[in-house]
Enzyme design. Structure first.
Site, PDB file in Angstrom:
ATOM      1  N   TYR A 109       0.859  -1.194   0.000  1.00  0.00           N
ATOM      2  CA  TYR A 109       0.000   0.000   0.000  1.00  0.00           C
ATOM      3  C   TYR A 109       0.886   1.232   0.000  1.00  0.00           C
ATOM      4  O   TYR A 109       1.923   1.284   0.678  1.00  0.00           O
ATOM      5  CB  TYR A 109      -0.898   0.032   1.247  1.00  0.00           C
ATOM      6  CG  TYR A 109      -1.614   1.362   1.420  1.00  0.00           C
ATOM      7  CD1 TYR A 109      -2.857   1.569   0.831  1.00  0.00           C
ATOM      8  CD2 TYR A 109      -1.032   2.406   2.124  1.00  0.00           C
ATOM      9  CE1 TYR A 109      -3.496   2.796   0.956  1.00  0.00           C
ATOM     10  CE2 TYR A 109      -1.667   3.624   2.250  1.00  0.00           C
ATOM     11  CZ  TYR A 109      -2.898   3.818   1.667  1.00  0.00           C
ATOM     12  OH  TYR A 109      -3.528   5.041   1.784  1.00  0.00           O
ATOM     13  N   GLU A 197      -3.602   7.702  -3.763  1.00  0.00           N
ATOM     14  CA  GLU A 197      -3.585   6.410  -3.091  1.00  0.00           C
ATOM     15  C   GLU A 197      -3.453   5.283  -4.105  1.00  0.00           C
ATOM     16  O   GLU A 197      -4.114   5.305  -5.151  1.00  0.00           O
ATOM     17  CB  GLU A 197      -4.860   6.226  -2.272  1.00  0.00           C
ATOM     18  CG  GLU A 197      -4.878   4.961  -1.433  1.00  0.00           C
ATOM     19  CD  GLU A 197      -6.134   4.845  -0.591  1.00  0.00           C
ATOM     20  OE1 GLU A 197      -6.020   4.729   0.632  1.00  0.00           O
ATOM     21  OE2 GLU A 197      -7.243   4.889  -1.178  1.00  0.00           O
TER      22      GLU A 197
END
Length: 389
Positions: A109, A197
């Site tokens: 991530y 993101e």
């Protein structure tokens, strides 16, 4: 302002942020043709909607033939996709993104947001790729790595290395990750982003670091500097009333309550919603007419509020500073001429030209309920719809 994944990945490529090749398709035939254009033997069909959790809702489909791609696109385009971030009705899928497959070694991530407490951009990374970062933060906060970038000097190589080491990368993976993060940070700064993101960020079998997903949210206050970004807006993905209000310069957010709110100033608007909740009511919207609105904008604000069938009363709470009370009164009167005001109208005015505003309303013949202050207005709004005491 949000954009779709395929649009975000186009921006990634402009900044040299590595991602996979893909083709956006509006119908199954275009999706199937994309297989030939992309080549390969495996493709992923992704629903293009402004909502996370697409995989959990069946919006991401792995395919091994053009026929499977066609079928996946047929099952998605024109249908409503329900994810953990949508309502029970879901959102309509109008396009899909067909992307080439990838040999994935690891899923990670990576995100960049503004740390409002420290007033600095913060780069966050985790080995828990593919999992909702909020869940990781709640259950395993130690697995989230953070570094803050200096707005003057930017993201340093040493900071990017710290993230790469923390993710357990090795050899060429480290070099590729450092380059990836620095280019992504430059995009974040240049385009006035509020969030970038990637979940998951993947390490491929040949040690490349690749953005398998892409989410970008832009600071709406900075869009005047980026007309090319503003053109990426997809109003089909937005609440129609919010789009309508935004077109005339009003800050409106639709909520699920019964008491419509028209207020000047974001702080006062938040306080108005809070005091309605305090007394047992539910606000139907956030509507800040700001300090420079004219009577026509105020009238349009009323039309937007009344277009919500859930609204059973309207509470006007104005403290006149830059926004004069007579402008608000004029807007109320103008709106009443064009719309049947069939719900109770509660008005609290204070500040600049308050007496003139009250006089205009009293002589207008409108059936309204005057409030002495914000607390009184909130109570009377709730009582007007049969609640409270």
């Amino acid at each position: 302002m949000n954009i779709h994944e395929y649009q975000a990945k186009d921006l990634f490529r402009q900044y040299g942020v590595k991602t996979l090749d893909g083709v956006v398709a509006s119908n199954p035939d275009e999706a199937a043709k994309a297989c030939k254009d992309l080549g390969g033997k495996i493709w992923v069909v992704k629903a293009q909607v402004h909502a996370g959790g697409r995989g959990k809702g069946g919006g991401i489909v792995l395919c091994r033939s053009a026929d499977e791609v066609y079928e996946a696109a047929s099952n998605l385009i024109g249908k409503n996709l329900v994810t953990p971030q949508t309502t029970s009705e879901g959102v309509e899928v109008r396009k899909v993104y067909v992307e080439e497959g990838c040999n994935i070694s690891r899923e990670l991530y990576l995100g960049i947001v503004l740390d409002r407490e420290k007033e600095l951009p913060v780069i966050m990374a985790s080995t828990e790729g593919g999992v909702e970062i909020e869940e990781v933060a709640h259950k395993n906060p130690e697995k989230i790595l953070k570094v803050h970038a200096d707005p003057i000097t930017g993201l340093g190589d040493w900071q990017a290395r710290e993230i790469a080491f923390g993710l357990g990368l090795e050899g060429n993976q480290i070099k590729n990750c450092i380059k990836f993060m620095k280019q992504l940070y430059q995009l974040f700064v240049d385009l006035d982003c509020s969030i970038v993101e990637i979940n998951p960020l993947v390490v491929s079998s040949d040690n490349e670091v690749i953005a398998l997903d892409a989410k970008i949210n832009f600071d709406s206050s900075g869009l005047f500097r980026h007309k090319e970004i503003e053109e990426l807006r997809d109003t089909n993905e937005e609440e129609p009333l919010e789009t309508r209000a935004n077109a005339v310069g009003l800050n409106y957010i639709k909520l699920d309550g019964e008491i419509g709110c028209m207020v000047n100033g974001a702080g006062l608007a938040m306080a108005t919603m809070d005091i309605i909740k305090l007394h047992g009511g539910e606000p139907a919207n956030f509507l800040d007419v700001g300090g420079g609105a004219d009577s026509k904008q105020v009238a349009e604000g009323f039309k937007v509020i009344l277009s919500d069938p859930g609204v059973k009363a309207i509470f006007v709470n104005i403290f006149g500073g830059i926004m004069r009370c007579d402008f608000i009164a004029e807007g109320i009167i103008e709106a009443a001429k064009e719309i049947d005001m069939e719900v109770p109208l509660i008005v609290r005015l204070a500040g600049t030209n308050v007496e003139l505003g009250k006089k205009m309303l009293s002589e207008s013949g409108l059936d309204l309920i005057a409030a002495d202050d914000m607390d009184d207005g909130a109570r009377k709004s709730i009582m007007a719809i049969g609640g409270g005491k």
